[in-house]
Design an enzyme around this catalytic site. Sequence first.
Site, PDB file in Angstrom:
ATOM      1  N   ARG A   1     -16.277  33.902 -26.440  1.00  0.00           N
ATOM      2  CA  ARG A   1     -16.341  33.479 -25.353  1.00  0.00           C
ATOM      3  C   ARG A   1     -18.258  33.432 -25.674  1.00  0.00           C
ATOM      4  O   ARG A   1     -18.810  34.100 -26.137  1.00  0.00           O
ATOM      5  CB  ARG A   1     -15.544  33.789 -24.388  1.00  0.00           C
ATOM      6  CG  ARG A   1     -14.614  33.058 -24.506  1.00  0.00           C
ATOM      7  CD  ARG A   1     -14.575  34.477 -22.515  1.00  0.00           C
ATOM      8  NE  ARG A   1     -12.834  33.596 -22.401  1.00  0.00           N
ATOM      9  CZ  ARG A   1     -11.923  34.758 -22.967  1.00  0.00           C
ATOM     10  NH1 ARG A   1     -12.023  35.701 -23.371  1.00  0.00           N
ATOM     11  NH2 ARG A   1     -10.601  34.428 -22.709  1.00  0.00           N
TER      12      ARG A   1
ATOM     13  N   LYS B   1     -13.006  38.352 -21.317  1.00  0.00           N
ATOM     14  CA  LYS B   1     -12.321  37.962 -20.085  1.00  0.00           C
ATOM     15  C   LYS B   1     -10.677  38.663 -18.877  1.00  0.00           C
ATOM     16  O   LYS B   1     -10.636  39.510 -19.677  1.00  0.00           O
ATOM     17  CB  LYS B   1     -11.731  36.405 -20.225  1.00  0.00           C
ATOM     18  CG  LYS B   1     -12.236  35.816 -18.810  1.00  0.00           C
ATOM     19  CD  LYS B   1     -11.327  34.173 -18.963  1.00  0.00           C
ATOM     20  CE  LYS B   1     -11.816  33.551 -17.837  1.00  0.00           C
ATOM     21  NZ  LYS B   1     -11.242  32.159 -18.151  1.00  0.00           N
TER      22      LYS B   1
ATOM     23  N   HIS C   1     -18.297  25.748 -26.628  1.00  0.00           N
ATOM     24  CA  HIS C   1     -17.546  26.201 -26.290  1.00  0.00           C
ATOM     25  C   HIS C   1     -15.955  25.177 -26.933  1.00  0.00           C
ATOM     26  O   HIS C   1     -15.147  25.887 -27.698  1.00  0.00           O
ATOM     27  CB  HIS C   1     -16.073  25.662 -24.703  1.00  0.00           C
ATOM     28  CG  HIS C   1     -15.490  26.527 -23.712  1.00  0.00           C
ATOM     29  ND1 HIS C   1     -15.949  28.115 -24.328  1.00  0.00           N
ATOM     30  CD2 HIS C   1     -14.041  26.427 -23.558  1.00  0.00           C
ATOM     31  CE1 HIS C   1     -14.419  28.950 -23.245  1.00  0.00           C
ATOM     32  NE2 HIS C   1     -13.358  27.448 -23.002  1.00  0.00           N
TER      33      HIS C   1
ATOM     34  N   ARG D   1     -15.310  27.139 -29.952  1.00  0.00           N
ATOM     35  CA  ARG D   1     -14.387  28.125 -29.864  1.00  0.00           C
ATOM     36  C   ARG D   1     -12.865  27.174 -29.705  1.00  0.00           C
ATOM     37  O   ARG D   1     -12.124  27.590 -30.514  1.00  0.00           O
ATOM     38  CB  ARG D   1     -14.349  28.952 -28.899  1.00  0.00           C
ATOM     39  CG  ARG D   1     -13.524  29.543 -28.139  1.00  0.00           C
ATOM     40  CD  ARG D   1     -14.072  30.474 -26.525  1.00  0.00           C
ATOM     41  NE  ARG D   1     -12.550  30.507 -26.592  1.00  0.00           N
ATOM     42  CZ  ARG D   1     -11.853  31.969 -26.027  1.00  0.00           C
ATOM     43  NH1 ARG D   1     -12.214  32.810 -27.242  1.00  0.00           N
ATOM     44  NH2 ARG D   1     -10.766  32.100 -25.465  1.00  0.00           N
TER      45      ARG D   1
ATOM     46  N   HIS E   1      -6.553  35.827 -25.251  1.00  0.00           N
ATOM     47  CA  HIS E   1      -5.424  34.523 -24.210  1.00  0.00           C
ATOM     48  C   HIS E   1      -4.838  35.874 -23.430  1.00  0.00           C
ATOM     49  O   HIS E   1      -3.953  36.273 -24.041  1.00  0.00           O
ATOM     50  CB  HIS E   1      -5.158  33.873 -24.530  1.00  0.00           C
ATOM     51  CG  HIS E   1      -6.168  32.479 -24.127  1.00  0.00           C
ATOM     52  ND1 HIS E   1      -5.295  31.505 -25.093  1.00  0.00           N
ATOM     53  CD2 HIS E   1      -7.920  32.221 -23.677  1.00  0.00           C
ATOM     54  CE1 HIS E   1      -6.861  30.373 -25.366  1.00  0.00           C
ATOM     55  NE2 HIS E   1      -8.152  31.373 -24.676  1.00  0.00           N
TER      56      HIS E   1
ATOM     57  N   TYR F   1      -3.432  24.570 -27.687  1.00  0.00           N
ATOM     58  CA  TYR F   1      -3.843  24.285 -28.962  1.00  0.00           C
ATOM     59  C   TYR F   1      -2.339  23.462 -29.437  1.00  0.00           C
ATOM     60  O   TYR F   1      -2.669  22.173 -30.257  1.00  0.00           O
ATOM     61  CB  TYR F   1      -4.374  24.891 -29.334  1.00  0.00           C
ATOM     62  CG  TYR F   1      -5.847  25.967 -28.969  1.00  0.00           C
ATOM     63  CD1 TYR F   1      -7.020  24.914 -28.858  1.00  0.00           C
ATOM     64  CD2 TYR F   1      -5.705  26.832 -28.025  1.00  0.00           C
ATOM     65  CE1 TYR F   1      -7.762  24.976 -28.407  1.00  0.00           C
ATOM     66  CE2 TYR F   1      -6.839  27.629 -27.209  1.00  0.00           C
ATOM     67  CZ  TYR F   1      -8.084  26.659 -27.657  1.00  0.00           C
ATOM     68  OH  TYR F   1      -9.701  26.715 -27.117  1.00  0.00           O
TER      69      TYR F   1
END
Length: 307
Positions: free
Chosen positions: A145, A180, A249, A252, A275, A284
């Site tokens: 990120r 995150k 992004h 990414r 994630h 994806y």
Amino acid sequence: MNAADPVAAYLSMLEHERRLSAHTLRGYTHELDELKKLANGRALETLAASDMRGAVSRAHAGGLTARSIAHRLSAWRAFYRWLAERVEMAANPVATVRAPKGAKTLPKALSVDDANTLMEAPHANTTEALRDHAILELFYSSGLRLSELVSLDIFEIKTKDHESVSWLDLPNTEVNVFGKGGKRRKVPVGRKAIDALRAWMDVRGEFVKLDPYALFLSVRGNRMSPNVVRDRVKRMALLAGIPSNVHPHVLRHSFATHVLQSSGDLRAVQELLGHASITATQVYTSLDFQHLARVYDSAHPRAKKRD
């Protein structure tokens, strides 16, 4: 808890206990300011589900996207879960409130050819160009990120003045990032990116002035800001002749899509991206199916369109 301002107490907890990033904290602060506006002086624990549904309807009518409304409700829901442990409440007023459904959009990713064009584009041998090339390679190699990349230090540092949040580990060819939701992970760095990082590290000393620890420095010697990195990525893509709007992004997404296409291992991609839930990674698979469908359409004799 600060009884006069539970929002301030909650934000303090997020900052000091959960150690959320400044960017994430700004998001929570904005959404909880909206909650206080909704309350209009009433105690937050007295709000009901009908208040929340009214707020959702007004926001939607005002043009706020379904995704933004869902993000707002998520922030409110988490706040009320925390508040319910500290004050008496009949129920979490956001628990049953849902955002309106929005159009499902897939993340944009570069084709493998465009990604290679961008990475292999000729660049000057200046300090700034070597830094920018290392940024590109690291984004695409490791799927970081933007906030994770700018937080990187040159290596792990623990002193009385500074403790690394995230760092580059060149000997082990990996980065250690605090991502995150307070989730820490190690991500491997590919050979091309390592070569680019070594080339940058060889000249990085020319930019060292104010921050001796940051991996990526501006010409003024500060840790590069997210906006500056975003602008540099876009500029390099334009110079390389990539027609689409390329930002961190997108790189990414490209990393995740290309790894999934090659490996088919969704769980591995989930871990690499950081994630918390496999659901976030499953988007994806739709991109991967689009790729397979294009291959099928171009290769299968019964799928080819007649002229």
